[in-house]
Design an enzyme around this catalytic site. Structure first.
Site, PDB file in Angstrom:
ATOM      1  N   ASP A  53       9.750 -86.714 -48.837  1.00 21.22           N
ATOM      2  CA  ASP A  53       9.457 -85.807 -47.728  1.00 21.22           C
ATOM      3  C   ASP A  53      10.650 -84.893 -47.460  1.00 21.22           C
ATOM      4  OD1 ASP A  53       7.076 -87.151 -47.440  1.00 21.22           O
ATOM      5  OD2 ASP A  53       7.858 -88.537 -45.913  1.00 21.22           O
TER       6      ASP A  53
HETATM    7  N1  URA Z   1       7.800 -92.892 -48.046  1.00 19.04           N
HETATM    8  C1  URA Z   1       7.784 -91.950 -47.083  1.00 19.04           C
HETATM    9  O1  URA Z   1       7.193 -92.147 -46.038  1.00 19.04           O
HETATM   10  N2  URA Z   1       8.442 -90.803 -47.302  1.00 19.04           N
HETATM   11  C2  URA Z   1       9.131 -90.530 -48.438  1.00 19.04           C
HETATM   12  O2  URA Z   1       9.707 -89.465 -48.581  1.00 19.04           O
HETATM   13  C3  URA Z   1       9.143 -91.530 -49.432  1.00 19.04           C
HETATM   14  C4  URA Z   1       8.475 -92.698 -49.215  1.00 19.04           C
END
Ligand code: URA
Length: 246
Positions: free
Chosen positions: A103
């Site tokens: 993310d």
């Molecule tokens: N899980 C998440 O919620 N976000 C990420 O970026 C990676 C794994």
């Protein structure tokens, strides 16, 4: 161009090792095996093969480890003009693409490569590639919440697979939780923690398929070592030795 130089530039192996491949009769030029050293080829016209598979120059396989900082999106182009991880990858001539996603606000291990076979397998659920995350969560999860996370929790219309979960550190208002998963759904860790009542304040991916950032500062990248590439390819059942062969 000499054949061994072409092969080395294409990332097959060192020139000396490529000479060995040639002597072993494993290299062909326009379909005809070549065993003599010193043969010259035209890279624009001649079709070079190793073990019957075509080799193309300009596709040198590249493997990058980036310590992704928060505030960068994992995509080549963002419609909202946000910074992308490619803004951090100056100096890499090859086109590489990210293995999986992190993310915008997630930090830590991000692999990028143009090795399509490896990227595909590392991202595919069938290969159960381990991913370790460290989550700073609001509040301190009780034993029951940690057990739910490790057994599997229902999120949206799926249930998370069993995970290894460990409380790493606790303060009065938050806690660090390590979660090791062998699957990788979109925003999975955030959704899992949210489901057991603990919003994530900060999230790091600390390991992907055993690769860690170690002393690589946030925002910096380094090429993977050959031993790391071999380990990754072995992990997902690919030949660790044959590079640049499609
Ligand atoms: N899980 C998440 O919620 N976000 C990420 O970026 C990676 C794994």
């Amino acid at each position: 161009m000499r054949l061994n130089r072409f092969l080395a530039q294409a990332g097959v192996d060192s020139r000396r090792k490529c000479d060995l491949l040639i002597q072993q009769g494993r290299v062909s030029v326009n379909g005809v095996p070549v065993t003599q050293l010193g043969v010259r080829i035209d890279p624009d016209r001649d079709q070079i093969g190793v073990d019957g598979r075509p080799v193309r120059v300009g596709e040198r396989l590249t493997y990058i480890l980036l310590n992704k900082p928060a505030g960068y999106i994992v995509t080549a182009q963002d419609t909202h003009h946000r910074k992308t991880v490619f803004d951090l990858l100056g100096g890499i001539p090859q086109r590489v693409f990210p293995v999986g996603r992190l993310d915008f606000d997630t930090e830590g291990v991000l692999l990028l490569t143009n090795d399509g076979d490896l990227a595909f397998r590392l991202s595919h659920p069938r290969y159960q590639v381990p991913k370790t995350s460290l989550a700073l969560v609001e509040g301190v999860p009780a034993k029951e919440a940690l057990e739910r996370l490790s057994r599997g929790v229902r999120v949206d219309n799926w249930v998370s697979s069993p995970a290894q979960v460990r409380l790493v550190k606790v303060t009065a208002e938050d806690a660090l939780v390590e979660i090791k998963l062998q699957e990788g759904r979109k925003r999975q860790v955030k959704k899992m923690c949210q489901t057991v009542g603990h919003r994530i304040k900060r999230l790091w991916r600390t390991a992907f398929a055993g690769i860690r950032v170690a002393d690589l500062p946030p925002g910096r990248w380094r090429p993977l070592r050959q031993s790391e590439v071999r380990k990754l390819r072995t992990l997902v059942g690919l030949n660790p030795d044959l590079k640049n062969l499609k």
